[in-house]
Design an enzyme around this catalytic site. Structure first.
Site, PDB file in Angstrom:
ATOM      1  N   GLU A  26       0.786  -1.049   0.031  1.00  0.00           N
ATOM      2  CA  GLU A  26      -0.003  -0.020  -0.003  1.00  0.00           C
ATOM      3  C   GLU A  26       0.792   1.229   0.134  1.00  0.00           C
ATOM      4  O   GLU A  26       1.853   1.302   0.619  1.00  0.00           O
ATOM      5  CB  GLU A  26      -0.855   0.054   1.290  1.00  0.00           C
ATOM      6  CG  GLU A  26      -1.727   1.082   1.393  1.00  0.00           C
ATOM      7  CD  GLU A  26      -2.929   1.005   2.221  1.00  0.00           C
ATOM      8  OE1 GLU A  26      -3.762  -0.130   2.048  1.00  0.00           O
ATOM      9  OE2 GLU A  26      -3.035   1.523   3.285  1.00  0.00           O
ATOM     10  N   THR A  35      -4.078   4.816  -1.210  1.00  0.00           N
ATOM     11  CA  THR A  35      -5.169   5.335  -0.205  1.00  0.00           C
ATOM     12  C   THR A  35      -5.703   6.712  -0.695  1.00  0.00           C
ATOM     13  O   THR A  35      -5.254   7.327  -1.660  1.00  0.00           O
ATOM     14  CB  THR A  35      -4.639   5.502   1.154  1.00  0.00           C
ATOM     15  OG1 THR A  35      -3.566   6.695   1.193  1.00  0.00           O
ATOM     16  CG2 THR A  35      -3.948   4.113   1.745  1.00  0.00           C
ATOM     17  N   HIS A  68      -8.318   3.322  -3.801  1.00  0.00           N
ATOM     18  CA  HIS A  68      -9.379   3.554  -2.616  1.00  0.00           C
ATOM     19  C   HIS A  68     -10.067   4.865  -2.923  1.00  0.00           C
ATOM     20  O   HIS A  68      -9.624   5.583  -3.646  1.00  0.00           O
ATOM     21  CB  HIS A  68      -8.492   3.665  -1.171  1.00  0.00           C
ATOM     22  CG  HIS A  68      -7.842   2.883  -0.594  1.00  0.00           C
ATOM     23  ND1 HIS A  68      -7.341   2.915   0.690  1.00  0.00           N
ATOM     24  CD2 HIS A  68      -6.913   1.829  -1.256  1.00  0.00           C
ATOM     25  CE1 HIS A  68      -6.672   1.733   0.891  1.00  0.00           C
ATOM     26  NE2 HIS A  68      -6.290   1.324  -0.321  1.00  0.00           N
ATOM     27  N   GLY A  90     -14.832   6.369   4.991  1.00  0.00           N
ATOM     28  CA  GLY A  90     -14.045   7.372   5.547  1.00  0.00           C
ATOM     29  C   GLY A  90     -14.382   7.693   6.969  1.00  0.00           C
ATOM     30  O   GLY A  90     -15.607   7.501   7.225  1.00  0.00           O
ATOM     31  N   ALA A 134     -20.741   2.730   3.898  1.00  0.00           N
ATOM     32  CA  ALA A 134     -19.827   2.446   2.585  1.00  0.00           C
ATOM     33  C   ALA A 134     -20.903   1.793   1.691  1.00  0.00           C
ATOM     34  O   ALA A 134     -20.778   1.806   0.646  1.00  0.00           O
ATOM     35  CB  ALA A 134     -18.825   1.796   2.943  1.00  0.00           C
ATOM     36  N   GLN A 147      -8.683  -4.218   8.413  1.00  0.00           N
ATOM     37  CA  GLN A 147      -8.032  -3.378   9.367  1.00  0.00           C
ATOM     38  C   GLN A 147      -6.649  -4.143   9.823  1.00  0.00           C
ATOM     39  O   GLN A 147      -7.015  -5.258  10.118  1.00  0.00           O
ATOM     40  CB  GLN A 147      -8.734  -2.679  10.444  1.00  0.00           C
ATOM     41  CG  GLN A 147      -8.018  -1.692  11.083  1.00  0.00           C
ATOM     42  CD  GLN A 147      -8.870  -1.028  12.142  1.00  0.00           C
ATOM     43  OE1 GLN A 147      -9.454  -0.025  11.748  1.00  0.00           O
ATOM     44  NE2 GLN A 147      -9.752  -1.618  13.332  1.00  0.00           N
TER      45      GLN A 147
HETATM   46  P1  FAD Z   1     -18.625   1.479   6.901  1.00  0.00           P
HETATM   47  O1  FAD Z   1     -18.761   0.399   6.443  1.00  0.00           O
HETATM   48  O2  FAD Z   1     -19.616   2.533   6.442  1.00  0.00           O
HETATM   49  O3  FAD Z   1     -18.974   1.523   8.504  1.00  0.00           O
HETATM   50  C1  FAD Z   1     -18.885   2.540   9.361  1.00  0.00           C
HETATM   51  C2  FAD Z   1     -19.563   2.328  10.493  1.00  0.00           C
HETATM   52  O4  FAD Z   1     -20.958   2.236  10.287  1.00  0.00           O
HETATM   53  C3  FAD Z   1     -19.268   1.113  11.084  1.00  0.00           C
HETATM   54  O5  FAD Z   1     -19.149   1.338  12.466  1.00  0.00           O
HETATM   55  C4  FAD Z   1     -20.366   0.221  10.726  1.00  0.00           C
HETATM   56  O6  FAD Z   1     -20.671  -0.880  11.539  1.00  0.00           O
HETATM   57  C5  FAD Z   1     -21.430   1.218  10.613  1.00  0.00           C
HETATM   58  N1  FAD Z   1     -22.424   0.904   9.626  1.00  0.00           N
HETATM   59  C6  FAD Z   1     -21.986   0.453   8.215  1.00  0.00           C
HETATM   60  N2  FAD Z   1     -23.060   0.225   7.499  1.00  0.00           N
HETATM   61  C7  FAD Z   1     -24.258   0.739   8.366  1.00  0.00           C
HETATM   62  C8  FAD Z   1     -25.778   1.026   8.030  1.00  0.00           C
HETATM   63  N3  FAD Z   1     -26.172   0.795   6.759  1.00  0.00           N
HETATM   64  N4  FAD Z   1     -26.557   1.184   9.117  1.00  0.00           N
HETATM   65  C9  FAD Z   1     -26.114   1.517  10.267  1.00  0.00           C
HETATM   66  N5  FAD Z   1     -24.814   1.456  10.506  1.00  0.00           N
HETATM   67  C10 FAD Z   1     -23.833   1.097   9.462  1.00  0.00           C
HETATM   68  N6  FAD Z   1      -9.783   6.112   5.277  1.00  0.00           N
HETATM   69  C11 FAD Z   1      -9.505   7.160   4.438  1.00  0.00           C
HETATM   70  O7  FAD Z   1      -9.766   8.199   4.591  1.00  0.00           O
HETATM   71  N7  FAD Z   1      -8.664   6.864   3.298  1.00  0.00           N
HETATM   72  C12 FAD Z   1      -8.436   5.494   2.942  1.00  0.00           C
HETATM   73  O8  FAD Z   1      -7.724   5.188   1.969  1.00  0.00           O
HETATM   74  C13 FAD Z   1      -8.699   4.500   3.751  1.00  0.00           C
HETATM   75  N8  FAD Z   1      -8.497   3.211   3.516  1.00  0.00           N
HETATM   76  C14 FAD Z   1      -8.772   2.288   4.397  1.00  0.00           C
HETATM   77  C15 FAD Z   1      -8.328   0.967   4.042  1.00  0.00           C
HETATM   78  C16 FAD Z   1      -8.672  -0.106   4.720  1.00  0.00           C
HETATM   79  C17 FAD Z   1      -8.530  -1.667   4.513  1.00  0.00           C
HETATM   80  C18 FAD Z   1      -9.263   0.215   5.977  1.00  0.00           C
HETATM   81  C19 FAD Z   1      -9.926  -1.312   7.079  1.00  0.00           C
HETATM   82  C20 FAD Z   1      -9.758   1.375   6.411  1.00  0.00           C
HETATM   83  C21 FAD Z   1      -9.451   2.225   5.583  1.00  0.00           C
HETATM   84  N9  FAD Z   1      -9.554   3.831   5.898  1.00  0.00           N
HETATM   85  C22 FAD Z   1      -9.450   4.985   4.790  1.00  0.00           C
HETATM   86  C23 FAD Z   1     -10.557   4.051   7.106  1.00  0.00           C
HETATM   87  C24 FAD Z   1     -12.101   4.148   7.090  1.00  0.00           C
HETATM   88  O9  FAD Z   1     -12.411   5.188   6.251  1.00  0.00           O
HETATM   89  C25 FAD Z   1     -12.622   4.359   8.282  1.00  0.00           C
HETATM   90  O10 FAD Z   1     -12.310   2.970   9.074  1.00  0.00           O
HETATM   91  C26 FAD Z   1     -13.990   4.800   8.375  1.00  0.00           C
HETATM   92  O11 FAD Z   1     -14.160   5.235   9.722  1.00  0.00           O
HETATM   93  C27 FAD Z   1     -14.934   3.516   8.080  1.00  0.00           C
HETATM   94  O12 FAD Z   1     -15.029   3.266   6.795  1.00  0.00           O
HETATM   95  P2  FAD Z   1     -16.005   1.981   6.096  1.00  0.00           P
HETATM   96  O13 FAD Z   1     -15.830   1.934   4.719  1.00  0.00           O
HETATM   97  O14 FAD Z   1     -15.461   0.626   6.939  1.00  0.00           O
HETATM   98  O15 FAD Z   1     -17.316   2.327   6.630  1.00  0.00           O
END
Ligand code: FAD
Length: 294
Positions: A17, A48, A77, A108, A125, A179
């Protein structure tokens, strides 16, 4: 190459990465980082995305260079929390035009300084994944999503987070990347629970080499990742000696990966953090294991 094909070939894969630097000396050296990371011949390299920030345009640029100049498949990403649907559609179109077919779709982190959520914001997401799938050519893209072996920090219950993870897969995620975690048993438990939930897409295990203690303590604090006593002991003993800590961090990551592969985990993602020399040491330590036939 689409990662959905790569990750279902029944062989070990290793990926790296990098992040687009913001300014200054790091920016001047970004080409070296691209070249040296690509020289490790990883199966793919992810780039990222700085949510809403000035580096977000550079994700596309670096991912395209990785593919066009260095011939390594790129995973771009894309976060949605600070973007409108039109901005996301525009970015997806530009990624497609640049030949990028792999996107890691993320919410994010919620920005502190805005009135989130407003009606035009995405909330999660899974909405981003559904939106990308609905765009022209969206069904042809390979989409990945993030997963959290210890549960996402905002979610009070592990199983609720797992339900939410399933929504992302049902919305069209082809694979998941974890993660960082420092205790492999945490991952093994997560993999069984995910399977039990009906999540059968490939899961890529994200390994973070601990090179400096300050950086890792802060990351753990923010993400809720637990530092197991063995790593805590290593950090306490070597944290003040940068060269020793670096060596210990490389040894710890090497052992983690060895154990994962020995237990049948096929896909390893090294959070290289623009330090290809660290990934190089780990990959060298495991050269016959990662590439059994040379
Ligand atoms: P989601 O999947 O939307 O989840 C976020 C929270 O909401 C979780 O607690 C989940 O349980 C809850 N949730 C999800 N869907 C629902 C729903 N439909 N109803 C109710 N609750 C829900 N950040 C950056 O800014 N740039 C990057 O390039 C980046 N790369 C990453 C790569 C990896 C492999 C990982 C693990 C993380 C990365 N992150 C990055 C961090 C990430 O943006 C954060 O962890 C963020 O807080 C959550 O993103 P997510 O897509 O997992 O969110």
């Amino acid at each position: 190459m689409k990662l959905s094909q790569l990750l279902t070939q029944g062989r070990v894969t290793v990926s790296c990465e990098l992040f687009p630097p913001k300014t200054g000396a790091a920016l001047a050296k970004v080409e070296d980082v691209l070249r040296d990371t690509a020289a490790l011949a990883p199966d793919f390299i992810s780039v990222t995305y700085g949510a809403g920030g000035s580096t977000s345009k550079r994700t596309l640029e670096l991912a395209a260079r990785l593919q066009d100049v260095y011939r390594v498949p790129a995973l771009a990403h894309l976060t949605c929390v600070s973007s409108t649907r039109d901005q996301v559609a525009d970015m997806v179109e530009r990624l497609q035009a640049a030949g990028i077919e792999n996107i890691l779709a993320l919410r994010g982190d919620i920005p502190q300084d805005t009135s989130f959520p407003s009606p035009e914001h995405y909330h999660y997401a899974n909405e981003l994944i559904s939106h990308i799938r609905s765009l022209p050519g969206g069904t042809d893209l390979c989409i990945g999503a993030a997963c959290y072996p210890e549960g996402h920090v905002e979610c009070p219950h592990f199983y609720t987070d797992l339900d939410n993870l399933k929504r992302k897969v049902d919305a069209g995620a082809d694979f998941l990347t974890t993660q960082m975690f420092f205790d492999n048993d945490v991952l093994y438990r997560f993999l069984f629970r995910a399977l039990d939930k009906g999540i059968t897409v490939p899961i890529v295990a994200g390994i973070m080499p601990v090179i400096t203690v300050q950086q890792i303590r802060r990351s753990c604090e923010l993400s809720g990742t637990v530092m197991p006593p063995r790593l805590q002991g290593i950090a306490d003993r070597f944290g003040d000696d940068p060269a020793a800590m670096r060596q210990a961090g490389i040894a710890y990551a090497t052992e983690q990966i060895l154990d994962l592969i020995a237990h049948g985990v096929e896909h390893i993602h090294i959070y290289t953090m623009n330090k290809p020399e660290v990934a190089a040491k780990i990959m060298d330590n495991l050269s016959c294991i990662l590439r059994p036939h040379g």
